[in-house]
Design a protein around this motif. Structure first.
Motif, mmCIF file in Angstrom:
data_model
loop_
_atom_site.group_PDB
_atom_site.id
_atom_site.type_symbol
_atom_site.label_atom_id
_atom_site.label_comp_id
_atom_site.label_asym_id
_atom_site.label_seq_id
_atom_site.Cartn_x
_atom_site.Cartn_y
_atom_site.Cartn_z
ATOM 1 N N LEU A 33 4.084 8.031 16.815
ATOM 2 C CA LEU A 33 5.426 8.448 17.221
ATOM 3 C C LEU A 33 5.539 9.953 17.413
ATOM 4 O O LEU A 33 6.382 10.426 18.177
ATOM 5 N N ASP A 34 4.722 10.708 16.712
ATOM 6 C CA ASP A 34 4.772 12.168 16.832
ATOM 7 C C ASP A 34 4.335 12.587 18.228
ATOM 8 O O ASP A 34 3.296 12.135 18.737
ATOM 9 N N LEU A 106 3.411 9.544 8.364
ATOM 10 C CA LEU A 106 4.364 9.784 7.279
ATOM 11 C C LEU A 106 4.566 11.264 6.978
ATOM 12 O O LEU A 106 5.526 11.629 6.289
ATOM 13 N N ASP A 107 3.694 12.133 7.494
ATOM 14 C CA ASP A 107 3.855 13.575 7.215
ATOM 15 C C ASP A 107 4.961 14.222 8.041
ATOM 16 O O ASP A 107 5.451 15.286 7.683
ATOM 17 N N VAL A 108 5.317 13.601 9.165
ATOM 18 C CA VAL A 108 6.359 14.214 10.005
ATOM 19 C C VAL A 108 7.526 13.272 10.307
ATOM 20 O O VAL A 108 8.614 13.728 10.660
ATOM 21 N N LEU A 109 7.318 11.986 10.178
ATOM 22 C CA LEU A 109 8.385 11.034 10.485
ATOM 23 C C LEU A 109 9.496 11.177 9.441
ATOM 24 O O LEU A 109 9.237 11.084 8.237
ATOM 25 N N PRO A 110 10.747 11.429 9.863
ATOM 26 C CA PRO A 110 11.819 11.566 8.868
ATOM 27 C C PRO A 110 11.988 10.283 8.037
ATOM 28 O O PRO A 110 11.787 9.173 8.543
ATOM 29 N N ALA A 111 12.356 10.477 6.768
ATOM 30 C CA ALA A 111 12.493 9.354 5.839
ATOM 31 C C ALA A 111 13.421 8.277 6.396
ATOM 32 O O ALA A 111 13.149 7.077 6.282
ATOM 33 N N LYS A 112 14.507 8.712 7.027
ATOM 34 C CA LYS A 112 15.497 7.765 7.550
ATOM 35 C C LYS A 112 14.906 6.953 8.704
ATOM 36 O O LYS A 112 15.159 5.747 8.821
ATOM 37 N N PHE A 114 11.681 6.384 9.198
ATOM 38 C CA PHE A 114 10.672 5.479 8.628
ATOM 39 C C PHE A 114 11.344 4.243 8.056
ATOM 40 O O PHE A 114 10.896 3.111 8.272
ATOM 41 N N PHE A 198 7.677 20.433 8.193
ATOM 42 C CA PHE A 198 9.107 20.526 7.905
ATOM 43 C C PHE A 198 9.448 21.987 7.615
ATOM 44 O O PHE A 198 8.667 22.687 6.959
ATOM 45 N N LEU B 106 17.864 12.840 4.346
ATOM 46 C CA LEU B 106 16.921 11.826 4.834
ATOM 47 C C LEU B 106 16.701 11.888 6.344
ATOM 48 O O LEU B 106 15.744 11.300 6.849
ATOM 49 N N ASP B 107 17.558 12.613 7.073
ATOM 50 C CA ASP B 107 17.390 12.694 8.536
ATOM 51 C C ASP B 107 16.266 13.632 8.955
ATOM 52 O O ASP B 107 15.772 13.539 10.070
ATOM 53 N N VAL B 108 15.909 14.571 8.076
ATOM 54 C CA VAL B 108 14.846 15.524 8.457
ATOM 55 C C VAL B 108 13.691 15.576 7.466
ATOM 56 O O VAL B 108 12.593 16.014 7.820
ATOM 57 N N LEU B 109 13.917 15.144 6.248
ATOM 58 C CA LEU B 109 12.849 15.188 5.243
ATOM 59 C C LEU B 109 11.749 14.192 5.625
ATOM 60 O O LEU B 109 12.016 13.010 5.808
ATOM 61 N N PRO B 110 10.494 14.659 5.752
ATOM 62 C CA PRO B 110 9.434 13.708 6.111
ATOM 63 C C PRO B 110 9.293 12.590 5.059
ATOM 64 O O PRO B 110 9.500 12.820 3.869
ATOM 65 N N ALA B 111 8.935 11.411 5.546
ATOM 66 C CA ALA B 111 8.820 10.236 4.680
ATOM 67 C C ALA B 111 7.906 10.508 3.487
ATOM 68 O O ALA B 111 8.202 10.117 2.349
ATOM 69 N N LYS B 112 6.786 11.202 3.739
ATOM 70 C CA LYS B 112 5.827 11.475 2.683
ATOM 71 C C LYS B 112 6.412 12.422 1.623
ATOM 72 O O LYS B 112 6.167 12.248 0.424
ATOM 73 N N PHE B 114 9.639 12.803 0.991
ATOM 74 C CA PHE B 114 10.658 12.039 0.267
ATOM 75 C C PHE B 114 10.015 11.188 -0.811
ATOM 76 O O PHE B 114 10.478 11.142 -1.961
ATOM 77 N N PHE B 198 13.464 15.206 14.912
ATOM 78 C CA PHE B 198 12.039 14.928 15.064
ATOM 79 C C PHE B 198 11.685 15.010 16.550
ATOM 80 O O PHE B 198 12.453 14.561 17.398
ATOM 81 N N ASN B 199 10.519 15.579 16.866
ATOM 82 C CA ASN B 199 10.054 15.622 18.261
ATOM 83 C C ASN B 199 10.986 16.383 19.191
ATOM 84 O O ASN B 199 11.172 15.996 20.350
#
Lengths: 400, 400
Positions: A33-34, A106-112, A114, A198, B106-112, B114, B198-199
């Motif tokens: 996705l990145d 998972l290093d760049v995809l936002p938690a929301k 994901f 981030f 959660l909109d910008v914090l990367p999943a990892k 978080f 993101f992106n």
């Protein structure tokens, strides 16, 4: 426009597929996705999902712009994609029936975001972080990629050559930085610098000089600087450049997606003996790194050895920042992003291999003089290194 | 340097605390990690954690640079912070004993990242997305904030004034874009444009003209453009500007963290009748939006009504993009970031309030002429609107 050659793209996809298959257990499909990873693996940056299965054909699902993706990418399966509801069905087409082990960034995809993908794809799906795998792939550059970096390096060569004409005591470091940015673009820079992660801001270049240039920064850059405003707090500021004061310029040239990182020094008038001594010291450390750049040598070893040399040579105090504000590295891999892996730092124990590209930047922060140092971008070759840039390392001197 | 006044910061923290308390159930503490939200609520951008409890004092935990945070922020509790292991203890100091309901971005914090915080903070913690709450707070600008945007607007005024001297058939749209970027910085632009998400790539400005300027983009911008290279695929390109062809320039001025968004048209020679008709049509729609800008009016209503007007006036085809490539909005809130809330789009049904700031950008994509339109940034006032910019809307004309 230098598009990525089809063979490059298809070779990268194959290598990623080999890594997916070799994972324990196998990663069934990478859901990329990145946009930078997408560009690396497809040759186009669109609003899209890239699906790379461990076996079989990759599919690029394009929300916008389909025609452009088709024009730019050699991937055969390029399909319009209008709703995330269809993602599960598309994954089944490339990866077969569930359960799936999906690689996702998972290093760049936002938690929301994901969590949205988790919800949409539902049960019988395990997600694993695919970013380190793609980073590993990206860390070994092909000869075509090295050529792109050499091309970008020409922008840094031209900036170095233009400096005598541009540098003037009429300018602040921020103004000099702005003029260099513009020149870089007129020399072919595409106007964008990509940093992964981030809370990072991608600046084309920074200029620093004197005490405000020596201000430590909040970021991971060896050059901090007061910056033009508290909302950025990095790089040049509105103080005029003083005569006989070192001016450092650190530029990220990018003509084709691939960055070349270079730092040089300039001065209006002459550097004093102390500044020259530091400059010579940093140049000596750069040579010491070069002597160690070859396949088989671990980045962490180079880091420790050069830190010890700096200590031995009486350069430890301001090396890579003033005490308490040092950055924990002396160089970093670079390519489609500025902060790639490996890093010349602790814990990077995997040996260098042919095709790694490293920007090496010994720098010394002096509270009064500012930051003094150099930076070149090197490729690791079969038996050593190649400097991918061509600019002289001599300090640019202009008359007051 | 215009630091944010202490009263602004402390007032914002109080308002956020009121929103945390009013949540159902109460959010015990906001753990603010995004640098723009941190800047908004603390006045400094450092490598830091900002803890805002529903009641009691906020704490800023600074990894780097402590002195700079202390100098720039009016927050009283500013402490050094070296390890995430101490985060739990620090949270307990501000939010009392567990269990905690923690607001996090959660909109910008990367999943990892978080997932790291989830692990570190362990059990008896519930995380909720705090970004919409902070976005709501940020959507209502104070009079001090409006003044910052008026200041940034002066950069756009000066760019407009400089255009006759800069525009020339010798330049490509990408070169013109680069020269305008540099001028913007020499006029005080801090060199950075912040987009949330993101992106997304933050460009200071884009210039587009003719058929390549009409190319649809993958991003959410009404102006696509071929761009200088497939790795960016947006904005100006290396085709020279043609006489009698509309040139659109869309610039994000930022002198102090706060952005002002403005689009104007220019031409070498003269616009033909078709281009003038479209330009007049877009100007008419901008006036139609203005007539609707006031407290109590819903953004979604404005959007629907102006879309209907475009239809009625025979402007629907290329309005906000060619069919199949339209962007689904006609304006967006703006402030410390370019893409704030509310948006003049469907589903934004909450009525406008005094202090909202909106960039309104009716634009028309014509496959041959390029993109034609205008954009102003407005504040919603007690009974209407204020145009925060000062540049004339007249098309800049230069002799061939």
């Amino acid at each position: 426009m230098t598009a990525i050659p089809p063979d490059e793209i298809l070779g990268r996809i194959q290598k990623l597929q080999a890594l997916l298959s070799a994972s324990e257990p196998t990663i069934d499909v990478a859901l990329v996705l990145d946009q930078v990873n997408q560009y690396y693996l497809s040759g186009t940056i669109q609003s899209a999902h890239l699906l790379v299965p461990a076996e079989g054909e990759a599919t690029l699902l394009v929300r916008k712009v389909l025609e452009r993706a088709q024009e730019e990418s050699p991937i055969e399966n390029i399909k319009p994609f209008s709703s995330l509801k269809n993602l599960s069905a598309e994954l089944e087409l490339v990866a077969g029936p569930r359960p799936w082990r999906i690689g996702i960034e998972l290093d760049v995809l936002p938690a929301k975001t994901f969590s949205l993908y988790q919800k949409i794809l539902g049960d019988s799906v395990e997600f694993v972080d695919i970013s380190p795998t793609i980073a590993q792939l990206r860390s070994v550059k092909s000869s075509w990629e090295l050529e792109q970096i050499r091309t970008s390096a020409q922008i840094n060569q031209k900036l170095y050559e233009a400096m005598p004409e541009i540098l003037s005591p009429e300018l602040s470091t921020y103004e000099l930085q702005s003029v260099l940015n513009c020149r870089a673009c007129l020399f072919g820079h595409i106007g964008l610098v990509r940093m992964r992660g981030f809370n990072v801001d991608g600046l084309i270049g920074v200029v620093a000089s004197g005490p405000t240039g020596a201000e430590p920064g909040h970021s991971a850059f060896p050059i901090g600087g007061l910056g033009p405003h508290p909302s950025i707090a990095h790089g040049g500021d509105f103080n005029k450049i003083h005569v006989h004061t070192p001016v450092i310029f650190d530029y990220l040239a990018n003509q084709n997606g691939y960055h070349h990182d270079q730092t040089r020094m300039a001065v209006i008038g002459k550097l004093n003996a102390e500044a020259m001594k530091i400059f010579d010291g940093m140049q000596g450390l750069l040579r010491a790194v070069e002597a160690r750049l070859k396949p088989g040598k671990a980045p962490s070893e180079i880091y420790e050895e050069v830190l010890a040399l700096a200590e031995e040579r009486g350069l430890a105090e301001g090396f890579m920042g003033q005490p308490g504000y040092k950055v924990p590295f002396i160089g970093h891999a670079i390519g489609l992003e500025v902060n790639e892996t490996p890093v010349l730092a602790k814990k990077f124990d995997a040996p260098l291999v042919e095709g790694n590209v490293l920007a090496v930047e010994p720098k010394y922060t002096h509270p009064e003089l500012g930051v003094i140092g150099l930076e070149n971008t090197y490729a690791i070759t079969e038996d050593g290194f190649e400097n991918l840039g061509t600019a002289s390392e001599e300090v640019v001197q202009v008359k007051p």
